[in-house]
Scaffold this motif. Sequence first.
Motif, PDB file in Angstrom:
ATOM      1  N   THR A   1     -16.042  37.854  69.225  1.00 35.10           N
ATOM      2  CA  THR A   1     -16.007  36.406  69.019  1.00 35.10           C
ATOM      3  C   THR A   1     -16.301  35.774  70.375  1.00 35.10           C
ATOM      4  N   ASN A   2     -16.118  34.479  70.502  1.00 37.73           N
ATOM      5  CA  ASN A   2     -16.407  33.929  71.826  1.00 37.73           C
ATOM      6  C   ASN A   2     -15.322  34.216  72.849  1.00 37.73           C
TER       7      ASN A   2
ATOM      8  N   GLU B   1     -16.443  38.591  59.937  1.00 35.71           N
ATOM      9  CA  GLU B   1     -17.830  38.988  60.211  1.00 35.71           C
ATOM     10  C   GLU B   1     -17.856  40.249  61.059  1.00 35.71           C
TER      11      GLU B   1
ATOM     12  N   THR C   1     -18.735  35.046  64.516  1.00 28.80           N
ATOM     13  CA  THR C   1     -17.832  33.892  64.456  1.00 28.80           C
ATOM     14  C   THR C   1     -16.364  34.262  64.281  1.00 28.80           C
ATOM     15  N   GLY C   2     -16.067  35.386  63.642  1.00 33.20           N
ATOM     16  CA  GLY C   2     -14.654  35.680  63.418  1.00 33.20           C
ATOM     17  C   GLY C   2     -14.403  37.122  63.025  1.00 33.20           C
TER      18      GLY C   2
ATOM     19  N   THR D   1     -23.835  26.428  68.228  1.00 38.05           N
ATOM     20  CA  THR D   1     -23.354  26.330  69.612  1.00 38.05           C
ATOM     21  C   THR D   1     -24.087  25.188  70.320  1.00 38.05           C
TER      22      THR D   1
ATOM     23  N   THR E   1      -8.513  26.084  54.883  1.00 40.08           N
ATOM     24  CA  THR E   1      -9.472  27.199  54.948  1.00 40.08           C
ATOM     25  C   THR E   1     -10.192  27.160  53.607  1.00 40.08           C
TER      26      THR E   1
ATOM     27  N   LEU F   1     -24.037  30.587  66.496  1.00 34.57           N
ATOM     28  CA  LEU F   1     -22.985  29.919  65.718  1.00 34.57           C
ATOM     29  C   LEU F   1     -21.621  30.140  66.371  1.00 34.57           C
ATOM     30  N   VAL F   2     -20.703  29.233  66.106  1.00 29.86           N
ATOM     31  CA  VAL F   2     -19.358  29.374  66.640  1.00 29.86           C
ATOM     32  C   VAL F   2     -18.379  28.714  65.676  1.00 29.86           C
ATOM     33  N   LYS F   3     -17.193  29.277  65.586  1.00 25.94           N
ATOM     34  CA  LYS F   3     -16.158  28.650  64.769  1.00 25.94           C
ATOM     35  C   LYS F   3     -15.378  27.693  65.659  1.00 25.94           C
TER      36      LYS F   3
ATOM     37  N   THR G   1     -17.608  26.493  60.941  1.00 28.53           N
ATOM     38  CA  THR G   1     -18.663  27.163  61.693  1.00 28.53           C
ATOM     39  C   THR G   1     -19.771  26.156  61.987  1.00 28.53           C
TER      40      THR G   1
END
Length: 723
Positions: free
Chosen positions: A362-363, A308, A304-305, A402, A695, A382-384, A399
Amino acid sequence: MAYSELRTTENSIKTSTQLNKKNIQNGNKDDFFARKQRLAQQRKSLPIASVEKRLVEEVRKNDTLIIVGETGSGKTTQLPQFLFNGGFCREGKVIGVTQPRRVAAVTVAKRVAEECGVELGQRVGYSIRFEDMTSNSTRIKYMTDGLLLREALLDPFLSRYAVIIVDEAHERTVHTDVLLGLLKNVQKARSQSSSQQCNTEKNKSHNNSAMDDNENSQCFSLLIPCQGRKYPPLKLIIMSASLDAKGFSDYFGGAKAVHIQGRQHPVDILYTLHAERDFLEAALITVFQIHLEEGPGDILVFLTGQEEIESMERLVKDRVQQLPEDKHKIQTVPIFSSLPSEQQMLVFRPAPSGFRKVILATNIAETSVTIPGIKYVIDPGLVKARCYNPRTGMESLITIPTSKAQALQRSGRAGREGPGKCFRLYPESEFAKLADSTVPEIKRCNLSNVILQLKALGVDDIIGFDFMEKPSRMAIVKSLEHLFLLGALTDDYKLSNPVGNQMARLPLDPIYAKSLILASEFNCLEEMLITVAMLSVDSIFYTPREKMKEARDAKKSFASQEGDHLTLMNVFRTSAEFLEKRKMSGSKDKTAERSLGKWCRDNFINSRSLKHARDIHSQIRGHVEQMGLRVTSCGDEMLQFRRCLAASFFLNAALKQPDGSYRALANSQIVRIHPSSVFFRTKPECIIFNELVRTNDDFIRNITRIDPLWLPELAPQYFAAQS
DNA sequence: GAGCACTGC
């Protein structure tokens, strides 16, 4: 880890020979012809080649066509050529092809120019922000969708275009969605202008006679500039890779959809038998499972970022030590957008012989970057994602799972060069529960910019605008209020003149556009141009974990006691002086740029961000000069500049609380100064800020200290009622 | 004393 049975998703079709990079560079005649022949062969072997005649026929018959083309179908490169050969560019008309990303527009244009055997910028060209590779003879023009939107401001009928192809429409970026709505209107208006002569005399003011009903009143305003002129109908082609064409077809009044086969290798999808609690641990186990049990091939892990990715990198390195020595040959490579480009490039370098490359991404690796050699994909699902709360006006990153489409896109990354495998770190039953596609961006972002654009295009009724998917009423109203407070809209929510019109012409956040207009009155436009350019880019300062101390010291040398805005200006001016000196001392532009790169590294500045800021600065400077704003400097009168900042960003004023937090004056929200601000330690009584992000806490960034008395003086319409 | 998915004009 236990996975359920293998399943094959797509059928295999053999690919033709890969391009040989070496031959491109060789000017050798034999190579030239060999390459030309190979290109022709490749074109012929594309799935789309067999349906050329049928496609051209469909475009001739239908004003709007939806094309669903899977990856590798060749739709992006071939269809425009088919249409050109089919005579759609007669009378100097252009085929426009939009892309959501700049790189795609550039690379595809280069490829097509080569296939056509023409020089780039002649018959085939591209146009993106800061770079126009087109000429009067350009007939196939690739561009970013955002750029076409800008073009529409100058040419509301898009009169140069006979055909517009919106590619990658399934990605549903804000630009794509606004563009679709606009194109629908333009198409309607153009078909009416060609079937029904506009009456120049009668239609000087708003007069519905040219329209059949109220529903059409929005394209009426678009009609005004074409009075008395006739345009051929606009052919519209929406291309999407998602299998669901229905949404697009419904939106365009039941437009015909055609399907073109793709050319992907089969990818086996594997699911875990049970839900995984710790997806990082599950990903780690799967990496080693693949490494020890599967054949050669690189692994792509979607995380995700940055955080990670960095901890995963450490985990892999630790775990590999526990393996027997002959199994140690794993190389991890991180990639995410804020990584400096030199380090990003490492993902393209093949791993040392015998090593398996594990890419932690990441994506960015979902669509933006295509990495060769991937055979295995690990997808934790998962995706942010960015979220916008219209009530508070606050953006946050959360998060989330997807969508199915995203999962499919990720698994497809394993089947580009040969059969692959995708390990989804969740049970198959969970996949069924995922949303079919990602929520379009327009439903989860601040709309001020979109609304300003639409108003400038003549769309007055935003709530009634025919969006493919309508943003919430609250989000629209909130942004209308915001634009009104900035002076872009009149009491009856029409675009104001000249302020609203000028703001719409500037490719900036509306609040920054307004600050430039104010700065010309405060005699500090020179300073504000630099400031908004620097505020418009990603973080300028780069702090690698292992060199925190040095990075902090470097940052200190630019720090200004007045705040972050002047600190950013110091960086810009120091770098500009550095570059100037290099050029004065006789360095060539290229050499000077290269030494600026070193200067950036020495000062822990992200050179990509700085370059971007320099580009924006010169572009916007051109715009404001064209508008006739006076570009003058306030010199050392920083008080004057801070007053201008207060006048510009009064909506983001905040007062210090006894506990060191701040209270935003607009909505009494309690916020904290981000540790990256120069005011993290020494907290002034009254400030204005530019960014509020949630955040771990509600942080404000980019802050300048101001005198609280300035607020009622500089923004009386806003603060008089409140005090 | 934090931590920023990704685009785009």
